[in-house]
Design a protein around this motif. Structure first.
Motif, PDB file in Angstrom:
ATOM      1  N   THR A   5       0.833  -1.129  -0.187  1.00  0.00           N
ATOM      2  CA  THR A   5      -0.026   0.092  -0.134  1.00  0.00           C
ATOM      3  C   THR A   5       0.825   1.256  -0.044  1.00  0.00           C
ATOM      4  OG1 THR A   5      -0.095   0.091   2.374  1.00  0.00           O
ATOM      5  CG2 THR A   5      -1.703  -1.018   1.149  1.00  0.00           C
ATOM      6  N   THR A   6       2.137   1.129   0.080  1.00  0.00           N
ATOM      7  CA  THR A   6       3.150   2.643   0.109  1.00  0.00           C
ATOM      8  C   THR A   6       4.161   2.210  -0.710  1.00  0.00           C
ATOM      9  OG1 THR A   6       4.646   1.234   1.767  1.00  0.00           O
ATOM     10  CG2 THR A   6       2.556   2.458   2.641  1.00  0.00           C
ATOM     11  N   GLN A   7       4.679   3.372  -1.409  1.00  0.00           N
ATOM     12  CA  GLN A   7       5.542   3.336  -2.139  1.00  0.00           C
ATOM     13  C   GLN A   7       7.046   2.600  -1.979  1.00  0.00           C
ATOM     14  OE1 GLN A   7       4.869   4.594  -5.482  1.00  0.00           O
ATOM     15  NE2 GLN A   7       6.662   3.548  -5.859  1.00  0.00           N
ATOM     16  N   SER A   8       7.210   2.899  -0.693  1.00  0.00           N
ATOM     17  CA  SER A   8       8.517   2.332  -0.073  1.00  0.00           C
ATOM     18  C   SER A   8       8.335   0.559  -0.170  1.00  0.00           C
ATOM     19  CB  SER A   8       8.726   2.455   1.317  1.00  0.00           C
ATOM     20  OG  SER A   8       7.780   2.399   2.211  1.00  0.00           O
ATOM     21  N   ALA A   9       7.074   0.078   0.284  1.00  0.00           N
ATOM     22  CA  ALA A   9       7.145  -1.361   0.359  1.00  0.00           C
ATOM     23  C   ALA A   9       7.029  -1.695  -1.267  1.00  0.00           C
ATOM     24  CB  ALA A   9       5.494  -1.608   0.796  1.00  0.00           C
ATOM     25  N   LEU A  10       6.395  -1.005  -2.420  1.00  0.00           N
ATOM     26  CA  LEU A  10       6.637  -1.347  -3.562  1.00  0.00           C
ATOM     27  C   LEU A  10       7.994  -1.452  -4.047  1.00  0.00           C
ATOM     28  CD1 LEU A  10       4.813  -2.108  -5.822  1.00  0.00           C
ATOM     29  CD2 LEU A  10       4.579   0.384  -6.541  1.00  0.00           C
ATOM     30  N   GLN A  11       8.775  -0.654  -3.471  1.00  0.00           N
ATOM     31  CA  GLN A  11      10.313  -0.643  -3.993  1.00  0.00           C
ATOM     32  C   GLN A  11      11.096  -1.991  -3.418  1.00  0.00           C
ATOM     33  OE1 GLN A  11      12.096   1.164  -5.692  1.00  0.00           O
ATOM     34  NE2 GLN A  11      10.018   2.318  -6.351  1.00  0.00           N
ATOM     35  N   LYS A  12      10.683  -2.431  -2.363  1.00  0.00           N
ATOM     36  CA  LYS A  12      10.945  -3.786  -1.969  1.00  0.00           C
ATOM     37  C   LYS A  12      10.529  -4.642  -3.114  1.00  0.00           C
ATOM     38  CE  LYS A  12      11.070  -2.484   2.943  1.00  0.00           C
ATOM     39  NZ  LYS A  12      10.488  -2.543   4.199  1.00  0.00           N
ATOM     40  N   VAL A  13       9.352  -4.860  -3.210  1.00  0.00           N
ATOM     41  CA  VAL A  13       8.808  -5.723  -4.309  1.00  0.00           C
ATOM     42  C   VAL A  13       9.643  -5.647  -5.632  1.00  0.00           C
ATOM     43  CG1 VAL A  13       7.202  -6.067  -6.057  1.00  0.00           C
ATOM     44  CG2 VAL A  13       6.553  -5.897  -3.608  1.00  0.00           C
ATOM     45  N   PHE A  14       9.882  -4.332  -6.064  1.00  0.00           N
ATOM     46  CA  PHE A  14      10.902  -4.170  -7.259  1.00  0.00           C
ATOM     47  C   PHE A  14      12.370  -4.678  -6.941  1.00  0.00           C
ATOM     48  CE2 PHE A  14       8.211  -0.286  -8.596  1.00  0.00           C
ATOM     49  CZ  PHE A  14       7.304  -1.018  -8.961  1.00  0.00           C
ATOM     50  N   ASN A  15      12.850  -4.583  -5.997  1.00  0.00           N
ATOM     51  CA  ASN A  15      14.390  -4.987  -5.496  1.00  0.00           C
ATOM     52  C   ASN A  15      14.371  -6.635  -5.820  1.00  0.00           C
ATOM     53  OD1 ASN A  15      15.031  -2.631  -5.093  1.00  0.00           O
ATOM     54  ND2 ASN A  15      14.844  -2.660  -2.981  1.00  0.00           N
ATOM     55  N   ILE A  16      13.335  -7.148  -5.149  1.00  0.00           N
ATOM     56  CA  ILE A  16      13.180  -8.701  -5.310  1.00  0.00           C
ATOM     57  C   ILE A  16      13.070  -8.922  -6.838  1.00  0.00           C
ATOM     58  CG2 ILE A  16      11.994 -10.795  -4.910  1.00  0.00           C
ATOM     59  CD1 ILE A  16      11.123  -9.535  -2.124  1.00  0.00           C
ATOM     60  N   ARG A  17      11.853  -8.535  -7.557  1.00  0.00           N
ATOM     61  CA  ARG A  17      12.093  -8.578  -8.895  1.00  0.00           C
ATOM     62  C   ARG A  17      13.315  -8.359  -9.648  1.00  0.00           C
ATOM     63  NH1 ARG A  17       6.498  -6.165 -10.371  1.00  0.00           N
ATOM     64  NH2 ARG A  17       7.237  -6.129 -12.315  1.00  0.00           N
ATOM     65  N   ARG A  18      13.986  -7.501  -9.466  1.00  0.00           N
ATOM     66  CA  ARG A  18      14.995  -6.992 -10.185  1.00  0.00           C
ATOM     67  C   ARG A  18      16.217  -8.018  -9.717  1.00  0.00           C
ATOM     68  NH1 ARG A  18      15.137  -2.106  -8.795  1.00  0.00           N
ATOM     69  NH2 ARG A  18      14.558  -1.192 -10.685  1.00  0.00           N
ATOM     70  N   ARG A  19      16.386  -8.463  -8.768  1.00  0.00           N
ATOM     71  CA  ARG A  19      17.388  -9.557  -8.343  1.00  0.00           C
ATOM     72  C   ARG A  19      16.787 -10.835  -9.075  1.00  0.00           C
ATOM     73  NH1 ARG A  19      18.430  -9.324  -2.130  1.00  0.00           N
ATOM     74  NH2 ARG A  19      19.721 -11.277  -2.716  1.00  0.00           N
ATOM     75  N   VAL A  20      15.578 -11.284  -9.176  1.00  0.00           N
ATOM     76  CA  VAL A  20      15.297 -12.633  -9.493  1.00  0.00           C
ATOM     77  C   VAL A  20      15.319 -12.548 -11.055  1.00  0.00           C
ATOM     78  CG1 VAL A  20      13.522 -14.264  -9.846  1.00  0.00           C
ATOM     79  CG2 VAL A  20      14.198 -13.358  -7.521  1.00  0.00           C
ATOM     80  N   PHE A  21      14.458 -11.627 -11.671  1.00  0.00           N
ATOM     81  CA  PHE A  21      14.184 -11.797 -13.223  1.00  0.00           C
ATOM     82  C   PHE A  21      15.208 -11.029 -13.903  1.00  0.00           C
ATOM     83  CE2 PHE A  21       9.625 -12.034 -11.408  1.00  0.00           C
ATOM     84  CZ  PHE A  21       9.456 -13.299 -11.876  1.00  0.00           C
ATOM     85  N   ILE A  22      15.633  -9.792 -13.547  1.00  0.00           N
ATOM     86  CA  ILE A  22      16.781  -9.101 -14.268  1.00  0.00           C
ATOM     87  C   ILE A  22      18.114  -9.722 -14.212  1.00  0.00           C
ATOM     88  CG2 ILE A  22      17.774  -6.997 -14.644  1.00  0.00           C
ATOM     89  CD1 ILE A  22      14.863  -5.729 -14.046  1.00  0.00           C
ATOM     90  N   GLU A  23      18.558  -9.822 -12.640  1.00  0.00           N
ATOM     91  CA  GLU A  23      19.897 -10.238 -12.536  1.00  0.00           C
ATOM     92  C   GLU A  23      20.156 -11.659 -12.878  1.00  0.00           C
ATOM     93  OE1 GLU A  23      21.085  -8.882  -8.690  1.00  0.00           O
ATOM     94  OE2 GLU A  23      20.660  -6.919  -9.228  1.00  0.00           O
ATOM     95  N   GLU A  24      19.142 -12.653 -12.279  1.00  0.00           N
ATOM     96  CA  GLU A  24      19.312 -14.025 -12.275  1.00  0.00           C
ATOM     97  C   GLU A  24      18.756 -14.734 -13.487  1.00  0.00           C
ATOM     98  OE1 GLU A  24      17.403 -17.818  -9.964  1.00  0.00           O
ATOM     99  OE2 GLU A  24      17.749 -15.957  -8.677  1.00  0.00           O
ATOM    100  N   GLN A  25      17.609 -14.245 -14.177  1.00  0.00           N
ATOM    101  CA  GLN A  25      17.058 -14.598 -15.234  1.00  0.00           C
ATOM    102  C   GLN A  25      17.443 -13.883 -16.632  1.00  0.00           C
ATOM    103  OE1 GLN A  25      12.923 -15.837 -14.551  1.00  0.00           O
ATOM    104  NE2 GLN A  25      13.618 -17.431 -13.039  1.00  0.00           N
ATOM    105  N   GLN A  26      18.104 -12.723 -16.496  1.00  0.00           N
ATOM    106  CA  GLN A  26      18.344 -11.906 -17.607  1.00  0.00           C
ATOM    107  C   GLN A  26      17.243 -11.442 -18.362  1.00  0.00           C
ATOM    108  OE1 GLN A  26      21.974 -11.333 -18.000  1.00  0.00           O
ATOM    109  NE2 GLN A  26      21.539 -12.237 -15.946  1.00  0.00           N
ATOM    110  N   VAL A  27      16.215 -11.171 -17.568  1.00  0.00           N
ATOM    111  CA  VAL A  27      15.044 -10.481 -18.371  1.00  0.00           C
ATOM    112  C   VAL A  27      15.475  -8.918 -18.439  1.00  0.00           C
ATOM    113  CG1 VAL A  27      12.466  -9.690 -18.271  1.00  0.00           C
ATOM    114  CG2 VAL A  27      13.400 -12.167 -17.386  1.00  0.00           C
ATOM    115  N   PRO A  28      15.350  -8.356 -19.763  1.00  0.00           N
ATOM    116  CA  PRO A  28      15.617  -6.941 -19.774  1.00  0.00           C
ATOM    117  C   PRO A  28      14.630  -6.293 -18.619  1.00  0.00           C
ATOM    118  CG  PRO A  28      15.314  -7.894 -21.947  1.00  0.00           C
ATOM    119  CD  PRO A  28      15.119  -8.927 -20.811  1.00  0.00           C
ATOM    120  N   GLU A  29      15.131  -5.072 -18.224  1.00  0.00           N
ATOM    121  CA  GLU A  29      14.559  -4.236 -17.170  1.00  0.00           C
ATOM    122  C   GLU A  29      13.465  -3.443 -17.879  1.00  0.00           C
ATOM    123  OE1 GLU A  29      15.215  -0.758 -13.933  1.00  0.00           O
ATOM    124  OE2 GLU A  29      16.964  -1.705 -14.947  1.00  0.00           O
ATOM    125  N   ALA A  30      13.430  -3.295 -19.161  1.00  0.00           N
ATOM    126  CA  ALA A  30      12.397  -2.505 -19.876  1.00  0.00           C
ATOM    127  C   ALA A  30      11.141  -3.566 -19.982  1.00  0.00           C
ATOM    128  CB  ALA A  30      12.830  -2.176 -21.180  1.00  0.00           C
TER     129      ALA A  30
END
Length: 142
Positions: A5-30
């Motif tokens: 419900t908050t932008q700061s919590a949403l940033q935590k979600v984004f950090n997890i997705r960045r580590r799993v999908f972008i860094e680990e699985q090489q999905v382009p950030e765009a």
């Protein structure tokens, strides 16, 4: 489980997705981040903690009478604690609250057995999404 419900919590979600999908699985950030990654979008995000550490996330979008589960991921060090199952349960609970008839998702083919154990059935041929092999899976809710 935390509903975002908050932008700061949403940033935590984004950090997890960045580590799993972008860094680990090489999905382009765009490709990874889209118009539903806002607090005012027609979808809900969840965050699961393990020992106070943000460790897993997912989101659900509501399309007609279906709930589409998306962006489900667990940080690698936490994959042995059943957090993925907790993410799915939280998203399904939100679908039931909205009286959705079914949940659907695009599951990576390597995760088919995981989703099948949770009651999902494959309803499509294999297809490539974000450079990764997927299938569409469905679970009837009502």
């Amino acid at each position: 489980m935390t509903r975002i419900t908050t932008q700061s919590a949403l940033q935590k979600v984004f950090n997890i997705r960045r580590r799993v999908f972008i860094e680990e699985q090489q999905v382009p950030e765009a490709i990874e981040f889209d118009q539903y990654d806002r607090l005012d979008a027609d979808c809900l995000h969840v965050l699961i903690h393990h020992n106070s550490v943000p460790a897993a996330t997912g989101r659900v979008r509501f399309i007609d009478q279906s709930a589409k589960l998306e962006r489900i991921c667990v940080l690698k060090p936490y994959r042995k604690y059943g957090l993925g199952k907790r993410v799915i349960a939280a998203l399904e609970e939100m679908a039931v609250e909205k009286n959705m008839n079914q949940c659907l998702l695009h599951g990576q083919t390597q995760a088919i057995p995981f989703y099948e154990r949770l009651g999902y059935n494959v309803v499509s041929d294999e297809f490539i999404e974000d450079g990764i092999s997927h299938v569409e899976m469905v679970k009837q809710m009502l």
